[in-house]
Write an enzyme that holds these catalytic residues in place. Structure first.
Site, PDB file in Angstrom:
ATOM      1  N   HIS A  11     -64.566  85.767 -14.084  1.00 33.48           N
ATOM      2  CA  HIS A  11     -64.298  85.165 -12.766  1.00 33.48           C
ATOM      3  C   HIS A  11     -64.256  86.200 -11.644  1.00 33.48           C
ATOM      4  O   HIS A  11     -64.275  85.853 -10.469  1.00 33.48           O
ATOM      5  CB  HIS A  11     -62.959  84.421 -12.771  1.00 33.48           C
ATOM      6  CG  HIS A  11     -62.926  83.272 -13.727  1.00 33.48           C
ATOM      7  ND1 HIS A  11     -63.814  82.225 -13.662  1.00 33.48           N
ATOM      8  CD2 HIS A  11     -62.113  82.999 -14.788  1.00 33.48           C
ATOM      9  CE1 HIS A  11     -63.553  81.353 -14.647  1.00 33.48           C
ATOM     10  NE2 HIS A  11     -62.529  81.810 -15.335  1.00 33.48           N
ATOM     11  N   TYR A  55     -56.477  80.465 -25.174  1.00 35.12           N
ATOM     12  CA  TYR A  55     -55.029  80.500 -24.928  1.00 35.12           C
ATOM     13  C   TYR A  55     -54.200  79.815 -25.999  1.00 35.12           C
ATOM     14  O   TYR A  55     -52.982  79.801 -25.924  1.00 35.12           O
ATOM     15  CB  TYR A  55     -54.752  79.930 -23.531  1.00 35.12           C
ATOM     16  CG  TYR A  55     -55.616  80.642 -22.510  1.00 35.12           C
ATOM     17  CD1 TYR A  55     -55.331  81.961 -22.156  1.00 35.12           C
ATOM     18  CD2 TYR A  55     -56.764  80.059 -21.996  1.00 35.12           C
ATOM     19  CE1 TYR A  55     -56.155  82.660 -21.281  1.00 35.12           C
ATOM     20  CE2 TYR A  55     -57.591  80.747 -21.122  1.00 35.12           C
ATOM     21  CZ  TYR A  55     -57.284  82.044 -20.775  1.00 35.12           C
ATOM     22  OH  TYR A  55     -58.100  82.745 -19.930  1.00 35.12           O
TER      23      TYR A  55
HETATM   24  C1  X5A Z   1     -60.743  83.887 -18.203  1.00 40.18           C
HETATM   25  C2  X5A Z   1     -60.153  82.521 -18.022  1.00 40.18           C
HETATM   26  C3  X5A Z   1     -59.022  80.941 -16.607  1.00 40.18           C
HETATM   27  C4  X5A Z   1     -58.260  80.823 -15.325  1.00 40.18           C
HETATM   28  C5  X5A Z   1     -57.633  79.437 -15.211  1.00 40.18           C
HETATM   29  C6  X5A Z   1     -56.831  79.261 -13.942  1.00 40.18           C
HETATM   30  N1  X5A Z   1     -59.582  82.233 -16.844  1.00 40.18           N
HETATM   31  N2  X5A Z   1     -56.273  77.957 -13.851  1.00 40.18           N
HETATM   32  O1  X5A Z   1     -60.190  81.732 -18.960  1.00 40.18           O
HETATM   33 ZN    ZN Z   2     -61.706  80.464 -19.546  1.00 38.50          ZN
END
Ligand code: X5A
Ligand code: ZN
Length: 696
Positions: free
Chosen positions: A135, A330
């Site tokens: 990102h 996650y």
């Molecule tokens: C690398 C990645 C996610 C950000 C989510 C913010 N970023 N809501 O998975």
């Molecule tokens: Zn992601």
């Protein structure tokens, strides 16, 4: 040449210091969970371990502005309150005094991985890193990302090694808009991303995440966005995206030499042809595992084994030079298992079977159709297959009445799926022998690659004779001898001693040997046997029609044959036709059928060059979980056998050579067959409107 794992424990240092529900999931345990499971499964020990180093200023500067790098450097000396204020200036970002060091290590790890692979020190690899990267932008942190690790690695590969064609596959569930911005006008980097989109209502809520963002200027057609408009996408949806969008583009090559020579005599030079050539020299994976089951961000359903399949499918590209760099993910258990599956695939272990049935959902098919439509002006293979002619609804509804947002699927099921996978290695361990070859010529003549074993063993004489009895062509000594070896090899594969094999038979006995192999396979317990027969090999007349055998004939004479268990196409005479046949027919059917054994029989007049056979074998190996038995004529050249053996071992097949687009007849033949088979083999579907199926 093995698999590299790049890591540094300092990357667990950065963490969220205050309360922020959006950011707390990006935690140090992500790395330790992944690493611990890699160690427990003995996978880490099989890799070449590299300790990550910090990226240099120059390396980070390939992508980021000096001012931004200086700003991130200064965060090392800020107080918690100051860090908090700075973090709030970005979208979904937190800084920690160790962020700068960790982010330099993450970018450095990606660069090191590319160096290891491009210098030949390793075949492929994974960088386990934090913070993630896809990102982040030239002068901005975003979505937990500080430096754009994969973009830096790609730019490094261009500058230091002079690469011209890099493929970035972003299977993280978020759109890596940072990578897209960095390369949007650059035709030397093809960026493919799928992402949870929900018609623009999912983070980062960007119009440019939709399928109609295709790149800018010379880079048009080199940004490929596949937005998912519903949660719950699973293995079938991801595989369909690879087979029907990513891989056809990754393989497409148009020749420079096709300009008519008369052009040289024109007074005004013609505009340079829009050259859309993509046969990548390197594959970088933005390997986020928030696209896996159980993840709170993605809310998708793909199981960890799916990543073994995706990784292996990519390994047929770029001579197998695949560099995966961790992004999101996650759900600690799901993340760790998915990382293990990816590493296992990089190590060339056979991919575990996918929990079936594999049926893409309606919404996924719509998304696939819309990206094929948006990309069709830029890619000849898509245009040929009629992708452009189907009107597809825009996947973005900025105004108007967007469809209601579906609530996320409950993720309780994830725990059951993941815990059942913990038993996996005990259910079907990787066979001790990767590839066994039975040939009458001495093994030394063949110069087999290491890992490929000549097979001495043979089935007992009596057993062999019993199987041979109904077949006149198997009566001679030579044929009988070959059959004994074939039977022994087949049993070795079905019993898990050998992963795959090549068995040679005298040409006149080819059809009979195949018939015996099918019968023996079934009697030895194969539940679903896929037989891909090339050249003049007719389907045995007495073949069971109970669904246990699926026969795909390519280039045989029974072209009119047709049932959902018996299909035939002429052998394509072009590289494009051959690729469409594999990606658009053979693999979707193989994934639908989920065979426990695949027989690839090269009969008389099969017409394949070694590289064609290698590609077919390398790709079929993926849905087959490695269990492929190739049958060929004794007269096959040692070079042919060697190339095929390497492919069965998991090595990337050689380049297909000068690319010829498929002929209209070839496309038509495939299309006719697909229409016919689609009702049974749903992985063949590419158009959502007419043929989609609602997932129950
Ligand atoms: C690398 C990645 C996610 C950000 C989510 C913010 N970023 N809501 O998975
Ligand atoms: Zn992601």
């Amino acid at each position: 040449m093995g698999t590299t794992l790049v890591y540094h424990e300092d990357m667990t240092d950065t963490r969220l210091l205050w309360d922020d529900p959006e950011c707390e999931m990006e935690c140090p345990e992500r790395l330790t969970a992944a690493l611990t499971l890699l160690q427990q499964r003995g996978l880490e020990q099989r890799c070449l371990r590299l300790t990550a180093r910090e990226a240099s200023e120059a390396e980070v500067g390939l992508v980021h502005s000096p001012e931004y790098v200086a700003l991130v450097r200064r965060t090392q000396a800020l107080s918690e309150a100051e860090l908090r204020v700075l973090s709030a200036q970005y979208d979904a970002v937190y800084f920690h005094p160790r962020t700068f060091h960790c982010a330099l290590l993450a970018a450095g790890a990606a660069v090191q991985l590319v160096d290891a692979v491009l210098t030949g020190a390793a075949r492929n690899g994974l960088a386990l890193v934090r913070p993630p990267g896809h990102h982040s932008q030239r002068a901005a942190a975003n979505g937990f990302c500080v430096f754009n690790n994969v973009a830096i690695a790609a730019e490094h590969a261009k500058q230091k090694y002079g690469l011209h064609r890099i493929l970035i596959v972003d299977w993280d569930i978020h759109h890596g808009q940072g990578i897209q911005y960095i390369f949007e006008d650059d035709p030397s980097v093809l960026y493919f991303s799928w992402h949870r989109y929900e018609h623009g209502r999912f983070w980062p809520y960007l119009r440019e995440s939709s399928a109609d963002a295709v790149g800018q200027g010379r880079g048009r057609g080199f940004t490929v966005n596949l937005p998912w408009n519903q949660v719950g996408m699973g293995n079938a949806d991801y595989l369909a995206a690879f087979l029907h969008v990513l891989l056809p583009l990754a393989f497409e090559v148009t020749g420079r030499a096709s300009l008519p020579s008369s052009i040289l005599f024109l007074d005004t030079p013609p505009p340079p042809p829009r050259l859309l050539q993509f046969d990548p020299e390197l594959v970088l994976v933005s390997a986020g595992f928030d696209s896996a089951i159980g993840d709170p961000e993605g809310q998708m359903q793909a199981t960890p084994e799916c990543f073994a399949h995706l990784t292996q499918l990519l390994q047929v590209l770029a001579g197998g030079r695949v560099c995966a760099v961790l992004e999101g993910g996650y759900h600690l258990e799901s993340l760790a298992q998915s990382v293990c599956m990816t590493v296992q695939a990089l190590l060339c272990d056979p991919a575990p079977p996918l929990p079936g049935p594999l049926v893409p959902c309606e919404s996924a098919l719509e998304s696939i159709q819309s990206v094929r439509g948006a990309q069709a002006p830029h890619w000849r293979s898509l245009r040929q297959q009629g992708a452009a002619t189907v009107l597809s609804p825009s996947t973005c509804s900025p105004e108007g009445s967007p469809p209601p947002l579906l609530p996320g699927e409950p993720t309780c099921e994830a725990a059951a799926v993941l815990s059942s996978l913990l038993d996996w290695p005990h259910l079907r361990p990787t066979p001790p022998i990767h590839v066994a070859v039975t040939l009458s010529v001495p093994a030394a003549t063949l110069a087999l690659p290491p890992g490929v074993r000549p097979q001495e063993g043979s089935a007992p004489r009596e057993e062999t004779e019993t199987w041979a009895r109904p077949h006149e062509s198997l009566a001679q000594d030579e044929a009988l001898h070959a059959l004994g070896k074939l039977l022994f090899l087949l049993a070795g594969i079905l019993d898990g001693q050998v992963s795959s094999g090549i068995a040679a038979t005298p040409a006149p006995a080819a059809a009979a040997a195949l018939d015996v192999a099918i019968q023996r396979g079934l009697s030895h317990g194969a539940q679903r046997l896929l037989c891909v027969a090339l050249g003049r090999l007719d389907r045995p007349l007495d073949l069971a029609d109970d669904g246990r055998v699926l026969w795909l004939g390519i280039g045989g004479e029974d072209v009119a044959a047709s049932s959902v268990l018996h299909a035939s196409v002429p052998l394509p005479g072009t590289t494009g036709g051959f690729l469409s046949c594999i990606l658009g027919l053979v693999l979707p059917v193989a994934y639908g059928f989920q065979p426990d054994l695949v027989l690839v029989a090269l009969g008389p007049a099969h017409g394949l060059q070694a590289r064609d056979a290698a590609l077919l074998a390398a790709m079929l190996r993926v849905p087959a979980g490695g269990r492929v038995l190739a049958l060929l004529g004794e007269e096959s050249s040692p070079q042919f056998v060697r190339t095929l053996a390497c492919a069965l071992q998991g090595e990337a097949p050689p380049n297909l050579g000068p690319f010829l687009m498929a002929s209209p007849e070839e496309i038509q033949a495939l299309q006719d067959l697909r229409v016919h088979l689609e009702p049974r083999w749903k992985m063949l579907q590419v158009a959502g409107e007419a043929h989609g199926q609602q997932r129950p």
